[in-house]
Design an enzyme around this catalytic site. Structure first.
Site, PDB file in Angstrom:
ATOM      1  CE  LYS A   1      59.595 -78.495  49.134  1.00  0.00           C
ATOM      2  NZ  LYS A   1      58.250 -79.057  49.357  1.00  0.00           N
TER       3      LYS A   1
ATOM      4  NE  ARG B   1      57.627 -77.261  43.049  1.00  0.00           N
ATOM      5  CZ  ARG B   1      57.639 -76.744  44.272  1.00  0.00           C
ATOM      6  NH1 ARG B   1      58.662 -76.063  44.689  1.00  0.00           N
ATOM      7  NH2 ARG B   1      56.615 -76.928  45.070  1.00  0.00           N
TER       8      ARG B   1
ATOM      9  NE  ARG C   1      51.588 -73.703  54.582  1.00  0.00           N
ATOM     10  CZ  ARG C   1      52.543 -74.130  53.779  1.00  0.00           C
ATOM     11  NH1 ARG C   1      53.797 -74.128  54.187  1.00  0.00           N
ATOM     12  NH2 ARG C   1      52.270 -74.566  52.569  1.00  0.00           N
TER      13      ARG C   1
ATOM     14  NE  ARG D   1      51.954 -71.635  50.535  1.00  0.00           N
ATOM     15  CZ  ARG D   1      53.088 -72.271  50.401  1.00  0.00           C
ATOM     16  NH1 ARG D   1      54.038 -72.123  51.301  1.00  0.00           N
ATOM     17  NH2 ARG D   1      53.315 -73.066  49.377  1.00  0.00           N
TER      18      ARG D   1
ATOM     19  NE  ARG E   1      50.928 -76.505  47.103  1.00  0.00           N
ATOM     20  CZ  ARG E   1      50.805 -76.136  48.389  1.00  0.00           C
ATOM     21  NH1 ARG E   1      49.631 -75.780  48.878  1.00  0.00           N
ATOM     22  NH2 ARG E   1      51.860 -76.114  49.167  1.00  0.00           N
TER      23      ARG E   1
HETATM   24  P1  AP5 Z   1      56.799 -76.633  55.341  1.00  0.00           P
HETATM   25  O1  AP5 Z   1      58.056 -76.695  56.093  1.00  0.00           O
HETATM   26  O2  AP5 Z   1      56.327 -75.305  54.833  1.00  0.00           O
HETATM   27  O3  AP5 Z   1      56.829 -77.685  54.133  1.00  0.00           O
HETATM   28  P2  AP5 Z   1      57.265 -77.466  52.658  1.00  0.00           P
HETATM   29  O4  AP5 Z   1      57.706 -78.786  52.147  1.00  0.00           O
HETATM   30  O5  AP5 Z   1      58.223 -76.314  52.555  1.00  0.00           O
HETATM   31  O6  AP5 Z   1      55.830 -77.104  52.063  1.00  0.00           O
HETATM   32  P3  AP5 Z   1      55.387 -75.988  51.076  1.00  0.00           P
HETATM   33  O7  AP5 Z   1      53.897 -76.029  51.047  1.00  0.00           O
HETATM   34  O8  AP5 Z   1      55.974 -74.670  51.398  1.00  0.00           O
HETATM   35  O9  AP5 Z   1      55.997 -76.593  49.778  1.00  0.00           O
HETATM   36  P4  AP5 Z   1      55.627 -76.420  48.320  1.00  0.00           P
HETATM   37  O10 AP5 Z   1      56.667 -77.218  47.648  1.00  0.00           O
HETATM   38  O11 AP5 Z   1      54.219 -76.712  47.950  1.00  0.00           O
HETATM   39  O12 AP5 Z   1      55.688 -74.839  48.189  1.00  0.00           O
HETATM   40  P5  AP5 Z   1      56.682 -73.852  47.489  1.00  0.00           P
HETATM   41  O13 AP5 Z   1      56.627 -72.620  48.253  1.00  0.00           O
HETATM   42  O14 AP5 Z   1      57.991 -74.479  47.187  1.00  0.00           O
HETATM   43  O15 AP5 Z   1      55.665 -77.311  56.246  1.00  0.00           O
HETATM   44  C1  AP5 Z   1      54.325 -77.331  55.859  1.00  0.00           C
HETATM   45  C2  AP5 Z   1      53.452 -77.260  57.108  1.00  0.00           C
HETATM   46  O16 AP5 Z   1      53.670 -78.439  57.893  1.00  0.00           O
HETATM   47  C3  AP5 Z   1      53.805 -76.080  58.021  1.00  0.00           C
HETATM   48  O17 AP5 Z   1      52.647 -75.561  58.574  1.00  0.00           O
HETATM   49  C4  AP5 Z   1      54.710 -76.703  59.100  1.00  0.00           C
HETATM   50  O18 AP5 Z   1      54.646 -76.013  60.306  1.00  0.00           O
HETATM   51  C5  AP5 Z   1      54.146 -78.104  59.206  1.00  0.00           C
HETATM   52  N1  AP5 Z   1      55.162 -79.100  59.568  1.00  0.00           N
HETATM   53  C6  AP5 Z   1      56.464 -79.144  59.163  1.00  0.00           C
HETATM   54  N2  AP5 Z   1      57.092 -80.210  59.702  1.00  0.00           N
HETATM   55  C7  AP5 Z   1      56.160 -80.851  60.449  1.00  0.00           C
HETATM   56  C8  AP5 Z   1      56.213 -82.028  61.256  1.00  0.00           C
HETATM   57  N3  AP5 Z   1      57.331 -82.752  61.382  1.00  0.00           N
HETATM   58  N4  AP5 Z   1      55.091 -82.416  61.876  1.00  0.00           N
HETATM   59  C9  AP5 Z   1      53.928 -81.687  61.748  1.00  0.00           C
HETATM   60  N5  AP5 Z   1      53.830 -80.552  61.005  1.00  0.00           N
HETATM   61  C10 AP5 Z   1      54.932 -80.143  60.362  1.00  0.00           C
HETATM   62  O19 AP5 Z   1      55.950 -73.671  46.064  1.00  0.00           O
HETATM   63  C11 AP5 Z   1      54.710 -73.016  45.946  1.00  0.00           C
HETATM   64  C12 AP5 Z   1      54.363 -72.879  44.468  1.00  0.00           C
HETATM   65  O20 AP5 Z   1      55.336 -72.041  43.823  1.00  0.00           O
HETATM   66  C13 AP5 Z   1      54.375 -74.183  43.642  1.00  0.00           C
HETATM   67  O21 AP5 Z   1      53.138 -74.877  43.725  1.00  0.00           O
HETATM   68  C14 AP5 Z   1      54.653 -73.641  42.235  1.00  0.00           C
HETATM   69  O22 AP5 Z   1      53.496 -73.084  41.654  1.00  0.00           O
HETATM   70  C15 AP5 Z   1      55.633 -72.511  42.498  1.00  0.00           C
HETATM   71  N6  AP5 Z   1      57.041 -72.970  42.482  1.00  0.00           N
HETATM   72  C16 AP5 Z   1      57.913 -72.980  43.534  1.00  0.00           C
HETATM   73  N7  AP5 Z   1      59.110 -73.466  43.157  1.00  0.00           N
HETATM   74  C17 AP5 Z   1      58.992 -73.764  41.839  1.00  0.00           C
HETATM   75  C18 AP5 Z   1      59.894 -74.329  40.884  1.00  0.00           C
HETATM   76  N8  AP5 Z   1      61.155 -74.690  41.241  1.00  0.00           N
HETATM   77  N9  AP5 Z   1      59.452 -74.522  39.612  1.00  0.00           N
HETATM   78  C19 AP5 Z   1      58.185 -74.160  39.246  1.00  0.00           C
HETATM   79  N10 AP5 Z   1      57.280 -73.644  40.107  1.00  0.00           N
HETATM   80  C20 AP5 Z   1      57.677 -73.441  41.391  1.00  0.00           C
END
Ligand code: AP5
Length: 191
Positions: free
Chosen positions: A14, A89, A128, A134, A145
């Site tokens: 994402k 979410r 990562r 992280r 997660r």
């Molecule tokens: P990346 O692009 O970072 O993927 P992502 O889907 O953004 O993954 P995240 O881990 O950031 O998502 P998340 O939903 O767990 O975290 P968030 O910050 O929202 O890519 C991931 C990795 O893969 C990178 O290293 C990238 O380089 C690699 N990659 C990308 N594309 C690739 C490809 N095609 N091939 C190979 N490698 C690739 O949330 C974190 C925490 O915050 C949650 O657990 C929760 O506690 C809280 N939170 C956030 N939003 C909310 C909400 N709306 N409600 C409640 N709690 C929330």
């Protein structure tokens, strides 16, 4: 305005794809994960509470997250639209997003859901974790997660299905190839 919900499990790309979408369409980026991590880094009261929850891989409360989103929408009203990354979410968050956008006569244009198998998600996030340190990219937290996503977040897809706004996109392959698929979906809604 073009308002995109970019959806998918942890590690589905994402954040990576948001950057490319923003570059092409000039949208304002709203990532609840980034907003929460800024609070953690600034060691605010909210950040301290959020860190504990995030390190377990659980969801921060709807009330906190919705408040943050409303503020961001209000701040960035003069752009071409929004990309919501990692929000909504829960179905409650999806309902509140609808209300917040309706206040500005806006609505979600499309919800794009990146589809990636679990093994690939785990592999990407472990890598990562090793590269960046992280704190929620540890095997146990990653697994939780993904489980939390399947349990609490997947129902959001049915919410957008009912409105005919849910588009699934294969999230494996090169970053550029996935972006091409996304652009194709956006092209369909814009025309
Ligand atoms: P990346 O692009 O970072 O993927 P992502 O889907 O953004 O993954 P995240 O881990 O950031 O998502 P998340 O939903 O767990 O975290 P968030 O910050 O929202 O890519 C991931 C990795 O893969 C990178 O290293 C990238 O380089 C690699 N990659 C990308 N594309 C690739 C490809 N095609 N091939 C190979 N490698 C690739 O949330 C974190 C925490 O915050 C949650 O657990 C929760 O506690 C809280 N939170 C956030 N939003 C909310 C909400 N709306 N409600 C409640 N709690 C929330």
């Amino acid at each position: 305005m073009l308002n995109i919900v970019l959806f998918g499990p942890p590690g589905s790309g994402k954040g990576t794809q948001s950057e490319k979408i923003i570059e092409k369409y000039g949208l304002s980026h709203i990532s609840t994960g980034d907003l929460l991590r800024s609070e953690v880094a600034a060691q605010t009261e909210l950040g301290k509470q959020a860190k504990e929850i995030m390190d377990k891989g659980e969801l921060v409360s709807d009330k906190i997250v919705i408040g943050m989103i409303r503020n961001k929408i209000e701040e960035s009203q003069d752009g071409s639209g929004f990309i919501f990354d990692g929000f909504p979410r829960t179905v409650e968050q999806a309902r509140e997003l609808r209300k917040a956008l309706t206040d500005y006569d806006e609505r979600v244009s499309v919800m794009i859901s990146l589809e990636v198998p679990r093994e690939e998600l785990v592999k990407r996030l472990l890598k990562r974790g090793k590269d960046t340190g992280r704190s929620d990219d540890k095997l146990e937290t990653i697994n939780n997660r993904i489980d939390v996503y399947n349990r609490q977040t997947v129902p959001v897809t049915y919410y957008y299905d009912k409105m005919h706004k849910h588009a699934g996109v294969e999230g494996t392959g090169s970053v550029d190839k996935i972006f091409e698929r996304i652009v194709e979906v956006i092209g369909l809604i814009k025309n």
